[in-house]
Design an enzyme around this catalytic site. Structure first.
Site, PDB file in Angstrom:
ATOM      1  CE  LYS B  82      -3.898   2.024   2.585  1.00 46.81           C
ATOM      2  NZ  LYS B  82      -4.727   1.921   3.807  1.00 46.81           N
ATOM      3  CB  SER B 157      -8.085   3.627   2.885  1.00 43.43           C
ATOM      4  OG  SER B 157      -7.203   3.046   3.833  1.00 43.43           O
ATOM      5  CB  SER B 181      -8.218   0.938   5.879  1.00 37.85           C
ATOM      6  OG  SER B 181      -8.943   2.134   5.806  1.00 37.85           O
TER       7      SER B 181
END
Lengths: 502, 505, 95
Positions: B82, B157, B181
């Protein structure tokens, strides 16, 4: 009380906010070097640059030094303390928040005793807390762009806030001197105002005595004071300015917004600083990246033990233990821990510590000042100096000759006994021999006796002094001075047939 | 072995095939890169694919293997990262224009650990800007589509990481979980996602959103791979004061041992109002599986969990407003081109650099901390946070594992919630409480809706009981095959393109 | 208690965000909705509840006072939008 309050119809009220950098190797939250004067932006890393993703980890030594200072300032130490973020935007603050302490500082409610005329005075300490320093903003030539140097960012900083307990500019200065002495003794900070390791802002207002009423005038914060002298002078200036302003406007505390003024060193005045359009709102909240710290009674005991003797206690001990006059004790202690340690090493081997004090405050201190040395750089070992002074005490050498030995030791080192011997400086205290010298001097200067007879009182003593000088010159300064004095007096009176006070 | 076969293997399989000499690291990495080249233009999982670096690393691994050097537990296994984790020398943007060109001079601790484990860092994945969002639509750069249905969001997210695993662009990925997330996109993409206990994994180098809630965690297709990746990244880090010095157990060693006398607490209120019917059904069926395995099932209540979202939307924005203050155009990142003075430079840089959701949360957090509101909002939220934590403490006195759905709905359509912040916030209604309480949680696949969208089952465990969590999850996984299903990307893309051209025509 | 546009403007300055008139309008509406939503926290009785700022009861984490190498200056300055060989550069800031 200051002299000012005696003549002016007001009392001045001063509180100080002092920041001192701690003497750690590394910064508060990262392993960058904590050092003044390095090339810009060379002691920086992702953490103190506030890069995305970095986290602070507290320097143990910084917390220990902070504890030591707070304990020495007689503060209450919180059993539980935490850190908070103080949020504001400024280019020298890379994260745009400062890690500081807000509602639970690690210490509070202390005091520092400062010497004032005729005794001591307690200046209250509201709180001491540990926070990080910001970087430096430099305003380059041309004013086109400002430069940011972050070497200082993240340096451990103690904030010390006093109660408004100082009632004269001199007291404010004395407080700072006493604080510096204490923190240097503790090796917490070097407290160098020029290098910014001690910085000071002041809050000052007046209590005006007017028609039987005491009126508090608005508090003004004074900044930009770069020396202790500047603090004293800024306070003196501000005190008078505020009184004039009060006479003109009658404004009282709370009636006008708090003003910030800067000390202008060149003009010797304070100048009002532009008020920020935006009211500050620091939005303090607990720093989630640091965990709280708890302090146990055992840890505190350990800190108390590690502190040892503080300057104020040492002064008292010098007075009572070494029978030093108050002045001597104060000046020796003021020179710092190492100087006082040196003094003690000399004094311990002597009959009278006062002799060590005389030498330290005159010969040693003068040498240090002349050559810009610290006591650690002073080339004569304490034991050697003690040896020399002991020979004076034992009347093996007189003070005059001892100074010659001292000068020799300063330049070439060596041992006092050896130098005395080599240079033939041993004291002449053979009474018969000296009597002959005095007789010879008087024979050679018959006018002296005539003078003595003609003069009265003090003038006769001067004549005797003149003779003593001649005798000393004759003995190349080695004669026992008190014996010479005795013989000269006796023999003059004998030859003149009159006494000193007839 | 064909490239297509390779990318459908688990990390454990890849690691052993490499170890046994049946697959080279270069073959493995090339297969994934090929897959990414073929499909990521449709999915949009990656912000950066480090083709050259990954291949270089693969060749180095092959050479080291040839020399008989010892190899790490993730040798030759690609991992997608990420873009919220700092990678030295590799652009790290947090999907924000304000960091569009930021190249960190350091590695996050978890990245260092991955490198030490010989994992291959294949690229940086898309996300909601600064991890603020539940659909990955708040990225400052691109949209990520759900590999099961390209019209739908992958969740967020960490949507890019979840989609990368679901699309078989990488067998594993790292994400971060502040309010769900990791778990919510894992559920929406049909993969496993684990949020470790706060303090289990170092946050050093994880770009902070809300420091007291953020944790880094793994994505994978199944529980053993998840355990493997957690094993590599977990542990105390002297660079993170909030990482805890507790021993990390050998998760894989005990993974297949069922938890004896497992007591499961079902959060009844999470299966009542507001949950999608098909999601509820899949979760009920999962409960039946556990019951059949001999687990003791009991209903529990977390009476304050409904205050999780409001408490979260004070605490997280408050911390974020401070964490994001550093993006000011001075030391790194974007700076506005025109400005009058210093303050104006700050204001324009941040206005131009941040997207709408980030600005909203920064504003909200600034407000919640400002003079006069601190006690009413921030302090109140922290008190509610404790009450929520105490709900869990009480629950874990009675049960070993708390169970419920991960998300109230399966993957929603792109654009569906983007204009209504509160409806978007409610995507995390079942996940935020674990962050507020600091406990561990996992989402595992537990079925599909009639439309073929995955459903996630959430399990929660007390602090530092990841071992229990993984074992309990593995018990279920062994009885089911949801985790073996992969989206048929070729078909999904064809359908999507047909629909696109139909609507265009 | 609804936030006025003026209050939102003040918050925007504190947060160093420049908002266009349209953005200010929308932000005011949205913030009010969110604030109204979080107002439900008032329903929770938190008498005698200690705030929970850190999820774990960890205390006393320190590092040793040791110096480690800093970044080369070039590295430190590399990401800055405006810098010279020694400094980060910013618009003139007057004291």
């Amino acid at each position: 009380m200051s002299t000012t309050t005696d003549v002016a119809p007001y009392t001045v009220v001063i509180g100080l906010e002092v920041h001192v950098q701690l003497l750690t190797q590394s910064k508060l939250f990262c392993a960058c070097r904590n050092r003044f004067g390095d090339p810009p932006n060379t002691n920086v890393c992702p953490v103190c640059l506030g890069m995305p993703g970095v986290l602070p980890v507290m320097n143990r030594q910084a917390f220990e030094l902070a504890l030591r200072a707070a304990v020495a300032l007689n503060c209450k130490i919180a059993r539980f303390t935490k850190w908070d973020r103080k949020n504001y935007y400024y280019p020298d603050l890379p994260k745009n928040y400062q890690i500081s302490q807000y509602d639970l500082p690690f210490s509070s409610d202390g005091y520092l005793e400062i010497p004032v005329e005729g005794g001591t005075k307690r200046v209250g300490i509201i709180r001491v807390h540990l926070e990080e320093d910001a970087g430096k903003l430099l305003h380059g030539e041309g004013g086109k762009r400002s430069q940011v140097d972050l070497n200082r960012a993240g340096t451990p900083l103690l904030e010390i806030v006093t109660r408004p307990d100082m009632n004269s500019p001199a007291e404010a200065r004395t407080f700072l001197e006493e604080l510096r002495l204490l923190l240097r003794y503790l090796e917490v900070s070097d407290c160098n105002m020029q290098e910014g390791s001690l910085r000071c802002d002041a809050n000052i207002n007046l209590h005006v005595h007017h028609n039987g009423e005491i009126i508090a005038t608005p508090i003004v914060e004074v900044k930009n004071m770069n020396s202790f002298r500047a603090v004293e002078r800024a306070m003196a200036y501000e005190m008078e300015r505020q009184y004039e302003e009060w006479k003109r406007t009658g404004a009282r505390l709370g009636e006008v917004p708090k003003e910030t003024r800067g000390w202008d060193e060149n003009r010797n005045i304070t100048v009002s600083q532009r008020r920020k359009e935006e009211a500050s709102d620091y939005r303090y909240f607990p720093e989630p990246d640091l965990v709280p710290v708890t302090v146990t009674e055992e840890e505190l005991e350990r800190v108390r033990e590690s502190i040892g003797e503080l300057p104020a206690q040492r002064r008292l001990r010098f007075i009572s233990g070494y029978a030093l006059p108050e002045y001597d004790a104060r000046v020796i202690v003021e020179q710092g821990k190492k100087f006082a340690d040196y003094f003690e090493r000399v004094a311990r081997g002597l009959e009278h510590a006062k002799n060590a004090s005389n030498w330290m405050l005159q010969d040693v201190l003068r040498t240090l000042n002349e050559r810009g040395w610290t006591i650690e750089e002073f080339p004569i070992a304490a034991e050697k100096l003690c040896d020399l002074i002991r020979r004076v005490e034992r009347r093996e050498v007189n003070t005059h000759a001892a100074r010659e030995v001292f000068a020799e030791m300063l330049e070439g080192g060596g041992d006092p006994g050896e130098i005395i011997e080599r240079k033939g400086l041993a004291m002449v205290s053979d009474e018969d021999a000296l009597r002959q010298v005095v007789a010879a001097v008087l024979d050679k200067n018959p006018k002296v006796i005539e003078d003595f007879k003609k003069k009265k009182g003090k003038k006769r003593a001067q004549v005797a002094g003149f003779v003593r000088g001649l005798v000393m010159r004759e003995t190349r300064g080695k004669a026992d001075a008190s014996l010479v004095e005795k013989l000269v007096n006796e023999m003059i009176v004998e030859r003149a047939g009159v006494g000193f006070d007839s | 072995m064909t490239a297509s076969e390779i990318v459908h293997l688990t990390a454990r399989q890849l690691r052993s095939l490499f170890e046994e000499g049946r697959l080279s690291a270069e073959e493995i990495v090339s297969a994934y890169l090929e897959r990414i080249r073929a499909y990521d233009r449709h999915v949009g999982a990656f912000l950066l694919v480090d083709e050259e670096g990954a291949l270089q690393q693969a060749r180095t691994l092959d050479e080291r293997k040839a020399r008989g050097e010892p190899l790490g537990p993730l040798a030759a296994v690609p991992v997608a990262i990420k873009d919220v984790l700092c990678t030295q020398g590799m652009r790290t943007t947090c999907a924000s224009r304000i960091l569009h060109n930021f190249v960190p001079p350091y590695d996050a601790t978890v990245i260092r650990k991955l490198r030490e484990a010989d994992a291959v860092l294949i690229g940086k994945t898309n996300m909601d800007e600064f991890a603020m969002g539940s659909s990955t639509e708040n990225s400052g750069f691109q949209i990520t589509r759900n590999p099961w249905d390209l019209d739908r969001a992958p969740g967020g997210s960490s949507g890019g990481s979840a989609a990368a695993v679901a699309a078989c662009f990488s067998p594993m990925a790292l994400g971060s979980d502040t309010g769900g997330s990791i778990r919510q996109p894992a559920a929406l993409c049909g993969v496993v996602g684990l949020k470790p206990t706060y303090g289990r994994v170092s946050r050093y180098g994880l770009v902070a959103f809300a420091s007291s809630l953020d944790q880094v965690g793994p994505f994978a297709w199944d529980v053993p791979d998840t355990a493997l990746l957690l094993q590599v990244i977990a542990g105390h880090d002297p660079m993170d004061s909030t990482s805890v010095e507790i021993e990390v157990p050998d998760y894989l060693a005990t993974l297949d041992q069922p938890v004896g006398g497992l007591r499961i607490g079902v959060v009844r209120e999470w299966l009542a109002d507001g949950v999608d019917e098909q999601v509820a059904k899949a979760v009920e069926q999962a409960i039946d599986v556990y019951r059949a395995l001999g687990a003791k099932i009991q209903d529990i209540t977390l009476p304050h969990s409904k205050y999780g979202i409001p408490a979260y939307y004070i605490v997280a924005p408050a911390e974020a407003s401070s964490n994001l203050a550093r993006y000011d155009g001075v030391h790194y990142g974007y700076r506005a081109a025109d400005y009058d003075d210093m303050v104006d430079m700050y204001c324009r840089t941040r206005a131009e650099g941040f997207g709408a959701e980030v600005k909203r949360r920064v504003m909200l957090g600034t407000y919640a901390l400002s003079a006069g509101y601190y006690e009413a909002y921030y302090l109140k939220a922290l008190k509610v946070r404790r009450v929520i934590r105490e709900d869990f403490d009480r629950a874990f006195e009675q049960v070993d594992i708390v169970l419920g759905p991960t998300s109230p709905t399966p993957a929603f359509r792109l654009g569906e919630r983007i204009d209504d912040p509160i409806s978007m916030y409610l995507s995390d209604v079942y996940t935020v409480t674990a962050n507020l309480a600091g406990i561990a949680g996992i989402s595992i696949p537990c079925g599909f809706t009639a439309d073929g969208l995955p459903v996630g089952l959430q399990l929660l465990a007390p602090p530092f009981e990841e071992e229990r969590l993984l074992r309990a999850a593995r018990m279920y996984e062994r009885e089911t095959n949801w985790h073996t299903r992969r989206p048929d990307l070729e078909r999904v893309v064809a359908q999507f393109e047909a629909k696109q051209s139909a609507s265009a025509g | 208690m609804a936030l006025t546009k003026e209050e939102v403007e003040k918050v925007a300055l504190l947060a160093r965000l420049r908002l266009s008139p349209d953005e200010l309008e929308l932000m005011t509406t949205q913030l009010n909705k969110i604030v109204e939503y979080v107002e439900q926290l008032r329903e929770v009785d938190t008498t005698d509840v200690e705030p929970l700022a850190h999820p774990l009861p960890v205390t006393n984490v320190f590092r040793r006072d040791e110096v480690r190498p800093s970044l080369p200056r070039e590295e430190a300055l590399r990401n800055a939008p405006d810098h010279d060989d020694e400094f980060f550069l910013v618009p003139p800031v007057l004291e």
